[in-house]
Write a protein that holds these residues in place. Structure first.
Motif, PDB file in Angstrom:
ATOM      1  N   MET A  60       0.874  -0.969  -0.051  1.00 29.58           N
ATOM      2  CA  MET A  60      -0.025  -0.151   0.052  1.00 29.58           C
ATOM      3  C   MET A  60       0.896   1.355  -0.049  1.00 29.58           C
ATOM      4  O   MET A  60       0.511   2.432   0.362  1.00 29.58           O
ATOM      5  N   ASN A  61       2.220   1.103  -0.273  1.00 33.61           N
ATOM      6  CA  ASN A  61       3.255   2.412  -0.161  1.00 33.61           C
ATOM      7  C   ASN A  61       4.023   2.301  -1.639  1.00 33.61           C
ATOM      8  O   ASN A  61       5.085   2.969  -1.380  1.00 33.61           O
ATOM      9  N   ASN A  62       3.130   1.977  -2.565  1.00 34.23           N
ATOM     10  CA  ASN A  62       3.645   2.028  -3.861  1.00 34.23           C
ATOM     11  C   ASN A  62       5.021   1.374  -4.379  1.00 34.23           C
ATOM     12  O   ASN A  62       5.747   1.530  -5.418  1.00 34.23           O
ATOM     13  N   THR A  63       5.518   0.461  -3.236  1.00 31.33           N
ATOM     14  CA  THR A  63       6.791  -0.320  -3.804  1.00 31.33           C
ATOM     15  C   THR A  63       6.151  -1.371  -5.074  1.00 31.33           C
ATOM     16  O   THR A  63       7.145  -1.847  -5.579  1.00 31.33           O
ATOM     17  N   TYR A  64       4.926  -1.622  -5.291  1.00 35.09           N
ATOM     18  CA  TYR A  64       4.556  -2.544  -6.110  1.00 35.09           C
ATOM     19  C   TYR A  64       5.183  -2.208  -7.708  1.00 35.09           C
ATOM     20  O   TYR A  64       5.319  -3.069  -8.470  1.00 35.09           O
ATOM     21  N   ARG A  65       5.432  -0.962  -7.871  1.00 30.65           N
ATOM     22  CA  ARG A  65       5.810  -0.655  -9.109  1.00 30.65           C
ATOM     23  C   ARG A  65       7.383  -0.923  -9.420  1.00 30.65           C
ATOM     24  O   ARG A  65       7.921  -1.061 -10.724  1.00 30.65           O
ATOM     25  N   ALA A  66       8.032  -1.570  -8.313  1.00 28.18           N
ATOM     26  CA  ALA A  66       9.320  -1.967  -8.421  1.00 28.18           C
ATOM     27  C   ALA A  66       9.358  -3.278  -9.348  1.00 28.18           C
ATOM     28  O   ALA A  66      10.552  -3.619  -9.967  1.00 28.18           O
ATOM     29  N   ILE A  67       8.112  -3.670  -9.790  1.00 24.26           N
ATOM     30  CA  ILE A  67       8.186  -5.105 -10.364  1.00 24.26           C
ATOM     31  C   ILE A  67       8.805  -4.871 -11.684  1.00 24.26           C
ATOM     32  O   ILE A  67       9.329  -5.661 -12.418  1.00 24.26           O
ATOM     33  N   ASP A  68       8.754  -3.457 -12.275  1.00 29.76           N
ATOM     34  CA  ASP A  68       9.313  -3.305 -13.470  1.00 29.76           C
ATOM     35  C   ASP A  68      10.708  -3.018 -13.654  1.00 29.76           C
ATOM     36  O   ASP A  68      11.350  -2.411 -14.669  1.00 29.76           O
ATOM     37  N   LEU A  69      11.158  -2.937 -12.167  1.00 34.57           N
ATOM     38  CA  LEU A  69      12.850  -2.315 -12.267  1.00 34.57           C
ATOM     39  C   LEU A  69      13.724  -3.312 -11.562  1.00 34.57           C
ATOM     40  O   LEU A  69      14.857  -2.856 -11.506  1.00 34.57           O
ATOM     41  N   ILE A  70      13.030  -4.385 -11.528  1.00 37.34           N
ATOM     42  CA  ILE A  70      14.162  -5.488 -10.872  1.00 37.34           C
ATOM     43  C   ILE A  70      14.591  -6.509 -11.876  1.00 37.34           C
ATOM     44  O   ILE A  70      13.813  -6.604 -12.881  1.00 37.34           O
ATOM     45  N   TYR A  71      15.532  -7.160 -11.678  1.00 37.69           N
ATOM     46  CA  TYR A  71      16.190  -8.254 -12.559  1.00 37.69           C
ATOM     47  C   TYR A  71      15.005  -9.236 -12.742  1.00 37.69           C
ATOM     48  O   TYR A  71      14.454  -9.684 -11.641  1.00 37.69           O
ATOM     49  N   LYS A  72      15.182  -9.953 -13.684  1.00 44.90           N
ATOM     50  CA  LYS A  72      13.971 -10.959 -14.011  1.00 44.90           C
ATOM     51  C   LYS A  72      14.590 -12.402 -13.488  1.00 44.90           C
ATOM     52  O   LYS A  72      13.710 -13.151 -13.548  1.00 44.90           O
ATOM     53  N   ASP A  73      15.660 -12.460 -12.970  1.00 44.07           N
ATOM     54  CA  ASP A  73      16.284 -13.850 -12.592  1.00 44.07           C
ATOM     55  C   ASP A  73      15.929 -14.270 -11.060  1.00 44.07           C
ATOM     56  O   ASP A  73      16.445 -14.915 -10.400  1.00 44.07           O
ATOM     57  N   VAL A  74      15.178 -13.279 -10.651  1.00 45.21           N
ATOM     58  CA  VAL A  74      14.985 -13.380  -8.959  1.00 45.21           C
ATOM     59  C   VAL A  74      13.704 -14.248  -8.796  1.00 45.21           C
ATOM     60  O   VAL A  74      12.603 -14.294  -9.910  1.00 45.21           O
TER      61      VAL A  74
END
Ligand SMILES: [Zn+2]
Length: 382
Positions: A263-277
């Protein structure tokens, strides 16, 4: 007498027969190959996640791995170790009673014998306190606290005026990663592993307005920055980062709320992280389908139930269905299932072997859920 192959009619018949024979052979090979495909190829991750036992219960836990996990074809074991290890790089961070290298080696050996990938977890970023006490990192290094202005209460209650669930460390503190990286390296070496679980769930304190380094910064960028930093450090030694997925889900839009979502907007990080996690997508109350979201974003995902067997079976069936029905590009991102145990190994073993049960739990126990998942995986793998 064999007909002459010179006759066009005979040639046609022979061609038809050859085609038929080839079709039969193809069916036969397809069937035998499919039916002989071992379960390992059909659900790549069959996981179990649990807090590390105390030293005096190690042998019992090792026996549990050998006698209960291995026969169910569990192939991934997350051990939440945190500070329950006699770190040599930072002995000041050890729990008062902590596992020795020899204790860990016993778990490593039984896992190797049973071809189980063992992965240690140390909670990073969030979960740096519990109830009214900071956990070891912030107790020893209070300067890493993202919210030093928030004092630990004498008696913890939730909800509270500070919105204090757990403390976080400041991801931009210049000294924090010297300590964190040393812990990660040492615990990965002790577990002889190629992966590390950093937790990173339920991070409520991030980019705090009063933090001199983080205030005003984008919370998604702060979260992604920390994740990518940890990922890159692990990648130097060909190790993979695993995390819980909740901070990457929009809690408001999905209705999943502040625990299973952000609920604090971290969810947009999904497009900023490496895909091999590897994303461990936990849902305990409903069989939510957010693993599709992660796979669509190019991330590998494992679905994680807890106590509700009925939901867990549905989640297992969904996982098999997605692997069977998704596009070739997506299907291999649906890695499998992982049973999560949140009572710690000692209490779980007591429950599992019937020494201590809580009548309030009814049928929704961790033991029942664990058995239900692996029965369903076995049934689906036939
Ligand atoms: Zn900060």
């Amino acid at each position: 007498m064999f007909p002459s192959t010179n006759s066009p009619k005979t040639f046609k018949v022979m061609t038809k027969l050859s085609t038929l024979l080839l079709a039969i052979l193809a069916c036969f090979f397809t069937f035998t190959t499919f039916s002989q495909t071992p379960a390992t190829d059909r659900l790549p991750v069959r996981g179990f996640c649990i807090g590390a036992p105390k030293s005096d219960r190690i042998d019992e836990f090792v026996k549990f791995i050998n006698d209960e996990l291995a026969p169910r074809k569990v192939n991934t074991l997350i051990i939440r170790i945190d500070y329950n290890y006699q770190y040599e790089s930072h002995p000041e961070l050890r729990d008062s009673l902590a596992l020795s290298k020899a204790d860990v080696k016993k778990m490593v050996d039984v896992c190797r014998k049973n071809q189980i990938r063992i992965i240690p977890q140390v909670n990073l970023l969030g979960h740096q306190s519990w109830a009214s006490k900071p956990t070891n990192l912030l107790r020893v290094y209070p300067q890493f606290d993202e919210t030093p202005n928030v004092k630990m209460p004498v008696k913890y209650i939730w909800p509270n005026a500070d919105g204090l669930y757990c403390k976080s460390y400041c991801p931009l503190h210049p000294d924090v990663h010297t300590v964190v990286f040393a812990l990660m390296d040492e615990i990965c070496d002790a577990f002889e592993t190629d992966a590390f679980h950093a937790g990173m769930d339920e991070v409520f304190y991030i980019g705090d307005d009063k933090c001199p380094r983080c205030s005003g910064k984008d919370k998604a960028e702060l979260f992604a920055g920390e994740l990518n930093l940890l990922r890159n450090h692990l990648a130097l030694k060909n190790r993979q980062l695993w995390i819980w997925g909740d901070r990457l889900i929009d809690g408001k839009t999905t209705g999943m709320g502040m625990w299973e979502g952000s609920m604090n907007n971290t969810y947009r990080a999904i497009d900023l992280i490496y895909k091999d996690v590897m994303i461990c997508d936990w849902h305990y109350e409903r069989p939510d389908l957010s693993c599709v979201y992660f796979a669509t974003k190019g991330l590998s995902v494992v679905t994680c139930p807890w106590k509700n067997s009925e939901n867990a079976v549905k989640q297992t069936q969904d996982m098999f269905r997605f692997r069977a029905s998704a596009t070739p590009e997506m299907k291999d991102r649906f890695h499998g299932m992982m049973q999560t145990i949140w009572s710690g190994a000692d209490r779980f073993l007591d429950e599992f072997y019937g020494r201590k049960t809580n009548p309030k739990d009814g049928v929704n126990t961790q033991t029942n859920c664990f058995k239900a998942i692996f029965s369903e995986i076995a049934a689906q793998s036939k």
